[in-house]
Scaffold this motif. Structure first.
Motif, PDB file in Angstrom:
ATOM      1  N   UNK A  86       0.788  -1.462   0.083  1.00 61.43           N
ATOM      2  CA  UNK A  86      -0.164   0.071   0.480  1.00 61.43           C
ATOM      3  C   UNK A  86       1.140   0.866   0.074  1.00 61.43           C
ATOM      4  N   UNK A  87       1.995   1.669   0.827  1.00 60.91           N
ATOM      5  CA  UNK A  87       2.594   2.474   0.699  1.00 60.91           C
ATOM      6  C   UNK A  87       3.263   2.597  -0.181  1.00 60.91           C
ATOM      7  N   UNK A  88       3.808   1.712  -1.366  1.00 58.97           N
ATOM      8  CA  UNK A  88       4.321   2.180  -2.623  1.00 58.97           C
ATOM      9  C   UNK A  88       3.227   2.259  -3.619  1.00 58.97           C
ATOM     10  N   UNK A  89       2.274   1.716  -3.422  1.00 60.18           N
ATOM     11  CA  UNK A  89       0.960   2.501  -3.851  1.00 60.18           C
ATOM     12  C   UNK A  89       0.412   3.619  -3.869  1.00 60.18           C
ATOM     13  N   UNK A  90       0.495   4.235  -2.588  1.00 59.74           N
ATOM     14  CA  UNK A  90      -0.024   6.097  -2.555  1.00 59.74           C
ATOM     15  C   UNK A  90       1.445   6.715  -3.349  1.00 59.74           C
ATOM     16  N   UNK A  91       2.409   6.100  -3.155  1.00 56.63           N
ATOM     17  CA  UNK A  91       3.352   6.643  -3.663  1.00 56.63           C
ATOM     18  C   UNK A  91       3.578   6.968  -5.260  1.00 56.63           C
ATOM     19  N   UNK A  92       2.923   5.980  -5.952  1.00 54.03           N
ATOM     20  CA  UNK A  92       2.827   5.800  -7.160  1.00 54.03           C
ATOM     21  C   UNK A  92       1.483   6.531  -7.513  1.00 54.03           C
ATOM     22  N   UNK A  93       0.333   6.401  -6.952  1.00 49.99           N
ATOM     23  CA  UNK A  93      -0.606   6.476  -7.480  1.00 49.99           C
ATOM     24  C   UNK A  93      -0.753   8.532  -6.883  1.00 49.99           C
ATOM     25  N   UNK A  94      -0.223   9.625  -5.612  1.00 52.68           N
ATOM     26  CA  UNK A  94      -0.158  10.478  -5.368  1.00 52.68           C
ATOM     27  C   UNK A  94       0.955  11.007  -6.976  1.00 52.68           C
ATOM     28  N   UNK A  95       1.567  10.265  -7.183  1.00 43.97           N
ATOM     29  CA  UNK A  95       2.744  11.278  -7.928  1.00 43.97           C
ATOM     30  C   UNK A  95       2.028  10.954  -9.402  1.00 43.97           C
ATOM     31  N   UNK A  96       1.501   9.881  -9.962  1.00 44.45           N
ATOM     32  CA  UNK A  96       1.129   9.676 -11.237  1.00 44.45           C
ATOM     33  C   UNK A  96      -0.296  11.105 -11.227  1.00 44.45           C
ATOM     34  N   UNK A 156      17.283  -3.043  -0.328  1.00 43.19           N
ATOM     35  CA  UNK A 156      16.809  -3.689  -1.630  1.00 43.19           C
ATOM     36  C   UNK A 156      15.580  -2.653  -2.332  1.00 43.19           C
ATOM     37  N   UNK A 157      14.632  -2.230  -0.915  1.00 41.42           N
ATOM     38  CA  UNK A 157      13.184  -1.524  -1.245  1.00 41.42           C
ATOM     39  C   UNK A 157      13.662  -0.444  -2.657  1.00 41.42           C
ATOM     40  N   UNK A 158      15.589   0.279  -2.073  1.00 38.08           N
ATOM     41  CA  UNK A 158      15.268   1.951  -2.886  1.00 38.08           C
ATOM     42  C   UNK A 158      15.716   0.674  -3.807  1.00 38.08           C
ATOM     43  N   UNK A 159      16.193   0.286  -4.148  1.00 34.25           N
ATOM     44  CA  UNK A 159      16.218   0.068  -5.758  1.00 34.25           C
ATOM     45  C   UNK A 159      14.599   0.155  -6.437  1.00 34.25           C
ATOM     46  N   UNK A 160      13.544  -0.997  -6.071  1.00 30.53           N
ATOM     47  CA  UNK A 160      12.183  -0.954  -5.787  1.00 30.53           C
ATOM     48  C   UNK A 160      11.896   0.480  -6.056  1.00 30.53           C
ATOM     49  N   UNK A 227       5.359  -6.746  -5.466  1.00 30.80           N
ATOM     50  CA  UNK A 227       5.962  -7.966  -4.809  1.00 30.80           C
ATOM     51  C   UNK A 227       7.451  -7.522  -4.496  1.00 30.80           C
ATOM     52  N   UNK A 228       7.664  -6.344  -5.167  1.00 26.01           N
ATOM     53  CA  UNK A 228       9.391  -6.756  -4.458  1.00 26.01           C
ATOM     54  C   UNK A 228       9.680  -5.975  -3.135  1.00 26.01           C
ATOM     55  N   UNK A 229       8.321  -4.948  -2.917  1.00 26.07           N
ATOM     56  CA  UNK A 229       8.466  -4.512  -1.656  1.00 26.07           C
ATOM     57  C   UNK A 229       8.342  -5.369  -0.442  1.00 26.07           C
ATOM     58  N   UNK A 236      11.742 -11.604   2.916  1.00 26.08           N
ATOM     59  CA  UNK A 236      13.393 -11.296   2.894  1.00 26.08           C
ATOM     60  C   UNK A 236      13.358 -12.143   1.578  1.00 26.08           C
ATOM     61  N   UNK A 237      13.455 -12.112   0.318  1.00 23.20           N
ATOM     62  CA  UNK A 237      14.387 -12.106  -0.860  1.00 23.20           C
ATOM     63  C   UNK A 237      14.715 -11.527  -1.729  1.00 23.20           C
TER      64      UNK A 237
END
Length: 275
Positions: A86-96, A156-160, A227-229, A236-237
């Motif tokens: 959800x936190x990544x979706x909020x970032x994407x939706x707000x910026x988009x 690695x969340x920085x990469x995503x 899924x990366x987040x 832990x993958x």
């Protein structure tokens, strides 16, 4: 001829990154001012923006765990599992959603012909990134409460996050340019975000679908980063396990960047006629 074309593309990309570095103070200033102006006009300000997705999380938690008895894979706590996407979706939706008005909101810069307006979408992405940092802080606190400890995979969340920002940049060039000539772009973005919310693995897992349907859902590029987040914070993958997702996501993203670059280049000379 192909080599000349490739060198030309590389030169344009180099110019873009040089412009970002050269105007980095202005970009930070504009993004900070945009962030403050967005949330200083109401009584509760930023609290409204934080409260809305948290209410969504509570409703989804109650509906899926209490009514439908859904449990995440391997018995992970549902709320941090849900919030990791959800936190990544909020970032994407707000910026988009905010990208469509990027050029319009900074029309005063159009009077400076030496300014490279293609870097302005970075402002809307950075503004959304500030909000994302606040949501991540809340998420980390929640992770600690539910007993999910820190691992090196968190980094690695920085990469995503970077991958999401690059995709947003391509979309922003398209939407910000077209919205100056087509007033319905914002409405179209709203519809796309509604669809994207339901077809992205936010409150469900890709593993719960049969292979033939899962393939269709994986065509959504956001599936890869969300899924990366989860891989970073919950499972832990390592990111290199999903090499097919890596190839598909970056192929899709490069196409969007190319389309965005061409759209901006074609329409840029006409911005002065509509702003």
């Amino acid at each position: 001829m192909k080599h000349i074309r490739y060198f030309k593309i590389l030169f344009i990309i180099g110019q873009f990154f040089f412009a970002i570095y050269n105007k980095r103070k202005l970009i930070l200033s504009l993004s900070t001012r945009s962030f403050k102006s967005n949330y200083s006009g109401s009584v509760l300000g930023l609290a409204w923006v934080i409260a809305e997705p948290l209410v969504y999380v509570f409703l989804l938690w109650f509906f899926f765990t209490k009514a439908m008895k859904f449990q995440p894979p391997e018995g992970y706590p549902y709320v941090p599992w849900l919030m990791s996407a959800m936190v990544l979706w909020n970032f994407f939706s707000h910026a988009f959603s905010s990208s469509a008005s990027t050029f319009k909101n900074h029309a005063f810069i159009l009077k400076k012909p030496e300014f490279n307006m293609s870097i302005l979408p970075i402002v809307s992405i950075l503004t959304s990134l500030y909000l994302h940092a606040i949501f991540l802080l809340i998420f980390f606190i929640l992770m600690g409460i539910t007993g999910i400890g820190f691992t090196l995979y968190w980094f690695q969340s920085i990469y995503y996050l970077f991958a999401t920002a690059i995709l947003l940049l391509g979309f922003a060039w398209i939407t910000a340019s077209l919205s100056l000539f087509i007033k319905d772009v914002s409405n179209i973005i709203g519809i796309l975000l509604q669809i994207g919310f339901w077809i992205s693995p936010i409150f469900w897992s890709l593993d719960t679908f049969p292979p033939k349907y899962r393939l269709l859902l994986e065509l959504n590029p956001l599936s890869y980063v969300m899924e990366g987040y989860r891989k970073s914070f919950i499972y832990g993958q390592p990111f290199w396990n999903d090499w097919r997702g890596f190839i598909y996501y970056w192929s899709f993203t490069l196409i969007i960047l190319l389309v965005g670059m061409v759209t901006y280049k074609k329409l840029r000379p006409h911005f002065g006629d509509v702003i």
